[in-house]
Design a protein around this motif. Structure first.
Motif, PDB file in Angstrom:
ATOM      1  N   VAL A  94       1.704   1.717  -0.430  1.00  0.00           N
ATOM      2  CA  VAL A  94       2.092   1.143   0.859  1.00  0.00           C
ATOM      3  C   VAL A  94       1.801  -0.348   0.847  1.00  0.00           C
ATOM      4  O   VAL A  94       0.907  -0.824   0.135  1.00  0.00           O
ATOM      5  CB  VAL A  94       1.363   1.833   2.032  1.00  0.00           C
ATOM      6  CG1 VAL A  94       1.819   3.276   2.168  1.00  0.00           C
ATOM      7  CG2 VAL A  94      -0.156   1.773   1.867  1.00  0.00           C
ATOM      8  N   ILE A  95       2.531  -1.077   1.648  1.00  0.00           N
ATOM      9  CA  ILE A  95       2.451  -2.539   1.629  1.00  0.00           C
ATOM     10  C   ILE A  95       2.605  -3.073   3.044  1.00  0.00           C
ATOM     11  O   ILE A  95       3.317  -2.484   3.870  1.00  0.00           O
ATOM     12  CB  ILE A  95       3.548  -3.114   0.696  1.00  0.00           C
ATOM     13  CG1 ILE A  95       3.373  -4.604   0.472  1.00  0.00           C
ATOM     14  CG2 ILE A  95       4.940  -2.799   1.225  1.00  0.00           C
ATOM     15  CD1 ILE A  95       4.306  -5.160  -0.609  1.00  0.00           C
ATOM     16  N   GLY A  96       1.925  -4.175   3.324  1.00  0.00           N
ATOM     17  CA  GLY A  96       2.030  -4.737   4.663  1.00  0.00           C
ATOM     18  C   GLY A  96       1.565  -6.176   4.721  1.00  0.00           C
ATOM     19  O   GLY A  96       1.249  -6.805   3.700  1.00  0.00           O
ATOM     20  N   ARG A 156      -1.129   6.261  -7.433  1.00  0.00           N
ATOM     21  CA  ARG A 156      -2.393   6.485  -6.769  1.00  0.00           C
ATOM     22  C   ARG A 156      -3.548   6.238  -7.727  1.00  0.00           C
ATOM     23  O   ARG A 156      -3.605   6.802  -8.796  1.00  0.00           O
ATOM     24  CB  ARG A 156      -2.441   7.916  -6.257  1.00  0.00           C
ATOM     25  CG  ARG A 156      -3.693   8.243  -5.480  1.00  0.00           C
ATOM     26  CD  ARG A 156      -3.665   9.702  -5.078  1.00  0.00           C
ATOM     27  NE  ARG A 156      -4.880  10.050  -4.404  1.00  0.00           N
ATOM     28  CZ  ARG A 156      -5.113   9.876  -3.125  1.00  0.00           C
ATOM     29  NH1 ARG A 156      -4.182   9.359  -2.378  1.00  0.00           N
ATOM     30  NH2 ARG A 156      -6.243  10.243  -2.560  1.00  0.00           N
ATOM     31  N   ARG A 157      -4.502   5.393  -7.338  1.00  0.00           N
ATOM     32  CA  ARG A 157      -5.696   5.135  -8.123  1.00  0.00           C
ATOM     33  C   ARG A 157      -6.838   5.985  -7.575  1.00  0.00           C
ATOM     34  O   ARG A 157      -6.775   6.473  -6.462  1.00  0.00           O
ATOM     35  CB  ARG A 157      -6.091   3.653  -8.056  1.00  0.00           C
ATOM     36  CG  ARG A 157      -5.061   2.695  -8.635  1.00  0.00           C
ATOM     37  CD  ARG A 157      -4.814   2.940 -10.120  1.00  0.00           C
ATOM     38  NE  ARG A 157      -4.282   1.760 -10.772  1.00  0.00           N
ATOM     39  CZ  ARG A 157      -3.178   1.730 -11.492  1.00  0.00           C
ATOM     40  NH1 ARG A 157      -2.467   2.807 -11.651  1.00  0.00           N
ATOM     41  NH2 ARG A 157      -2.772   0.627 -12.068  1.00  0.00           N
ATOM     42  N   SER A 217      -1.522  -1.353  -1.085  1.00  0.00           N
ATOM     43  CA  SER A 217      -2.556  -0.343  -1.317  1.00  0.00           C
ATOM     44  C   SER A 217      -1.945   0.818  -2.083  1.00  0.00           C
ATOM     45  O   SER A 217      -0.803   1.219  -1.812  1.00  0.00           O
ATOM     46  CB  SER A 217      -3.138   0.161   0.009  1.00  0.00           C
ATOM     47  OG  SER A 217      -3.991   1.275  -0.204  1.00  0.00           O
ATOM     48  N   PHE A 218      -2.715   1.386  -3.008  1.00  0.00           N
ATOM     49  CA  PHE A 218      -2.211   2.479  -3.826  1.00  0.00           C
ATOM     50  C   PHE A 218      -2.283   3.827  -3.130  1.00  0.00           C
ATOM     51  O   PHE A 218      -1.828   4.826  -3.672  1.00  0.00           O
ATOM     52  CB  PHE A 218      -3.000   2.568  -5.135  1.00  0.00           C
ATOM     53  CG  PHE A 218      -2.440   1.719  -6.223  1.00  0.00           C
ATOM     54  CD1 PHE A 218      -1.102   1.762  -6.543  1.00  0.00           C
ATOM     55  CD2 PHE A 218      -3.261   0.862  -6.935  1.00  0.00           C
ATOM     56  CE1 PHE A 218      -0.587   0.973  -7.555  1.00  0.00           C
ATOM     57  CE2 PHE A 218      -2.757   0.078  -7.957  1.00  0.00           C
ATOM     58  CZ  PHE A 218      -1.411   0.136  -8.262  1.00  0.00           C
ATOM     59  N   THR A 219      -2.901   3.910  -1.966  1.00  0.00           N
ATOM     60  CA  THR A 219      -3.042   5.206  -1.325  1.00  0.00           C
ATOM     61  C   THR A 219      -2.656   5.138   0.142  1.00  0.00           C
ATOM     62  O   THR A 219      -2.623   4.070   0.751  1.00  0.00           O
ATOM     63  CB  THR A 219      -4.492   5.733  -1.408  1.00  0.00           C
ATOM     64  OG1 THR A 219      -5.247   5.230  -0.304  1.00  0.00           O
ATOM     65  CG2 THR A 219      -5.162   5.304  -2.689  1.00  0.00           C
ATOM     66  N   TRP A 259      -1.343  -9.698  -2.960  1.00  0.00           N
ATOM     67  CA  TRP A 259      -2.359  -8.926  -3.665  1.00  0.00           C
ATOM     68  C   TRP A 259      -1.851  -7.517  -3.919  1.00  0.00           C
ATOM     69  O   TRP A 259      -1.354  -6.856  -2.995  1.00  0.00           O
ATOM     70  CB  TRP A 259      -3.633  -8.844  -2.830  1.00  0.00           C
ATOM     71  CG  TRP A 259      -4.411 -10.116  -2.749  1.00  0.00           C
ATOM     72  CD1 TRP A 259      -4.050 -11.347  -3.218  1.00  0.00           C
ATOM     73  CD2 TRP A 259      -5.702 -10.269  -2.135  1.00  0.00           C
ATOM     74  NE1 TRP A 259      -5.034 -12.267  -2.944  1.00  0.00           N
ATOM     75  CE2 TRP A 259      -6.060 -11.636  -2.283  1.00  0.00           C
ATOM     76  CE3 TRP A 259      -6.571  -9.414  -1.494  1.00  0.00           C
ATOM     77  CZ2 TRP A 259      -7.272 -12.138  -1.791  1.00  0.00           C
ATOM     78  CZ3 TRP A 259      -7.778  -9.899  -1.001  1.00  0.00           C
ATOM     79  CH2 TRP A 259      -8.121 -11.255  -1.147  1.00  0.00           C
ATOM     80  N   HIS A 260      -1.986  -7.068  -5.160  1.00  0.00           N
ATOM     81  CA  HIS A 260      -1.584  -5.691  -5.481  1.00  0.00           C
ATOM     82  C   HIS A 260      -2.557  -5.097  -6.490  1.00  0.00           C
ATOM     83  O   HIS A 260      -3.381  -5.814  -7.070  1.00  0.00           O
ATOM     84  CB  HIS A 260      -0.151  -5.662  -6.036  1.00  0.00           C
ATOM     85  CG  HIS A 260       0.042  -6.380  -7.330  1.00  0.00           C
ATOM     86  ND1 HIS A 260      -0.311  -5.846  -8.545  1.00  0.00           N
ATOM     87  CD2 HIS A 260       0.540  -7.618  -7.611  1.00  0.00           C
ATOM     88  CE1 HIS A 260      -0.030  -6.696  -9.516  1.00  0.00           C
ATOM     89  NE2 HIS A 260       0.476  -7.798  -8.979  1.00  0.00           N
ATOM     90  N   GLY A 261      -2.468  -3.808  -6.696  1.00  0.00           N
ATOM     91  CA  GLY A 261      -3.416  -3.127  -7.566  1.00  0.00           C
ATOM     92  C   GLY A 261      -2.918  -2.822  -8.954  1.00  0.00           C
ATOM     93  O   GLY A 261      -3.643  -2.222  -9.762  1.00  0.00           O
ATOM     94  N   PHE A 262      -1.686  -3.196  -9.267  1.00  0.00           N
ATOM     95  CA  PHE A 262      -1.151  -2.892 -10.588  1.00  0.00           C
ATOM     96  C   PHE A 262      -1.897  -3.674 -11.667  1.00  0.00           C
ATOM     97  O   PHE A 262      -2.282  -4.821 -11.463  1.00  0.00           O
ATOM     98  CB  PHE A 262       0.349  -3.212 -10.657  1.00  0.00           C
ATOM     99  CG  PHE A 262       1.190  -2.298  -9.812  1.00  0.00           C
ATOM    100  CD1 PHE A 262       1.561  -1.051 -10.267  1.00  0.00           C
ATOM    101  CD2 PHE A 262       1.611  -2.695  -8.550  1.00  0.00           C
ATOM    102  CE1 PHE A 262       2.339  -0.210  -9.491  1.00  0.00           C
ATOM    103  CE2 PHE A 262       2.385  -1.858  -7.761  1.00  0.00           C
ATOM    104  CZ  PHE A 262       2.750  -0.608  -8.237  1.00  0.00           C
TER     105      PHE A 262
END
Length: 444
Positions: free
Chosen positions: A325-327, A2-3, A102-104, A48-51
């Protein structure tokens, strides 16, 4: 992992606009699940990811290598450090990636209602995957809203207490809030000018993971009533928590503790103050285990559940649960190939275990949780236990989840900084803001 929660007003407006204009725009008919496996025409999909941390990116490279072996005709072009507002704007602008992470779970309700991500139930049905049997109950619930499952879980997060064994001076980790306050004072070190050199614990809500969504679990605080209206002002647990935080903040001196906080390095880097021995105890998620192993391997530390309210000892062991979560965004150019990647990252046991072992997130499927290949050292086991605790909670799905959290945290900052002196009135105003927003949203 979680960010910090940041969704700009422009992005929030984008959500509202999408809600109004995307109804009925998704393609009809069942998805062509398996088409990418039979066609095998080379295709490149955008992910696309947030890592962003080096250890996280390496873990993703290793996991995607497994996907490439299974689907060599699908090339994954990954873009790091993406936030939710960028995903929203890409859909709004008609140029989304094929897969987005998404991280949340904060925006799942709005994502589903606005059609930002496609409903994955038809994909699951076509692939003969039963989400209720595959995912633990709390995870299964937070990836759905109003009959739509617009995202799938890709690892989960559990929160607990990290403590520096050297700085603890032989003390055991606290189990109650009064024990935490007493120990925080005992372990704090100040210089001759009274400035902080080591904090036993940072109680203010602006400290990294100390947001109310995490700390509320320590007192069993409620966010909403059954009808979706705010329960913050009427639930005495919020007042109990914020009074405790303010008392400890006042002991430090707000200006002193804020000066110390602003001297800290980036939360996601080796300059995190827990890595540097500047705080003895800190609230954080399970991912910190991997980060410490990577950037502070010699740090002698322990992990424990959150301390709880003194009158709720039976709740010790619980924590906050959320997840990544991912989609497949609305308008994705290669939805069938995108589904193969989403399915691999969310249902393949080996992929989930590889990621979990590398970045130390909690696996999000029952088979992965039970895998003999899952590494379970003493630090990580704490978070697996928190995840399994029946008193652990997540944030209820709500169309205004982001707004609700921001409204409460803004009030907390006013309270702990001394800019508000009537806590009952402050929390009543939070209720009013949340309920007024709910009326507008429901009316839209």
């Amino acid at each position: 992992m979680r960010r910090p929660l940041v969704i700009p007003a422009a992005a929030a407006a984008g959500l509202a606009l999408l809600t109004a204009c995307t109804a009925g725009t998704e393609s009809s008919g069942p998805p062509k699940v398996g088409a990418s496996a039979t066609d095998q025409t080379p295709v490149t999909i955008e992910f696309w990811h947030g890592f962003s941390a080096d250890s996280e990116l390496k873990a993703f490279e290793d996991t995607l290598a497994g996907f490439n072996q299974k689907f060599p005709w699908i090339t994954v072009k990954a873009t790091k450090a993406i936030q939710d507002d960028q995903i929203i704007q890409s859909v709004r602008g008609g140029n989304p990636p094929d897969v987005a992470l998404s991280f949340t779970t904060d925006s799942v309700a709005e994502f589903c209602k606005a059609g930002i991500f496609q409903d994955l139930n038809p994909y699951l049905t076509a692939s003969k995957i039963d989400g209720t049997a595959l995912f633990p109950k709390v995870i299964d619930e937070y990836t759905q809203y109003d009959g739509k499952r617009c995202v799938l879980p890709m690892l989960a997060d559990a929160y607990g207490l990290y403590y520096n064994k050297k700085l603890m001076q032989g003390n055991e980790p606290p189990k109650t809030l009064s024990e935490l306050a007493d120990l925080a004072k005992k372990l704090t070190v100040k210089n001759a000018k009274g400035d902080l050199e080591v904090a036993g614990f940072m109680p203010i809500s602006q400290m990294y993971e100390n947001s109310p969504i995490h700390t509320g679990v320590m007192v069993g605080a409620k966010w909403t009533n059954p009808d979706g209206t705010s329960a913050i002002g009427s639930d005495p647990q919020w007042k109990k928590l914020m009074t405790w935080q303010k008392d400890l903040t006042d002991w430090f001196g707000y200006d002193k503790i804020e000066k110390f906080r602003k001297s800290f390095g980036d939360e996601w880097s080796a300059d995190n103050p827990f890595h540097k021995g500047k705080v003895a105890m800190a609230i954080d998620g399970e991912w910190r285990v991997a980060m410490l192993a990577d950037s502070a391997p010699d740090l002698d530390y322990g992990t424990a559940p959150f301390p709880v309210a003194d009158d709720q000892p039976e709740r010790y062991g619980a924590g906050f649960i959320t997840g990544t979560v991912i989609g497949i965004p609305k308008g994705a150019k290669h939805a069938e190939a995108a589904w193969e990647l989403v399915k691999y990252l969310t249902t393949d046991t080996d992929a989930l275990v590889t990621l979990s072992n590398a970045i130390r997130n909690v696996p999000s499927t029952l088979p992965a949780l039970q895998s003999p290949n899952l590494k379970k050292d003493e630090h990580f086991q704490t978070f697996l236990d928190v995840f399994a605790n029946p008193n652990s909670t997540t944030l209820p799905a709500h169309l205004n989840s982001v707004f609700n959290q921001q409204a409460l945290q803004e009030a907390q900052i006013k309270w702990e900084s001394g800019r508000a002196d009537d806590l009952d009135a402050l929390l009543a105003d939070v209720d009013k803001r949340i309920d007024d927003k709910l009326k507008l949203t429901a009316g839209g």
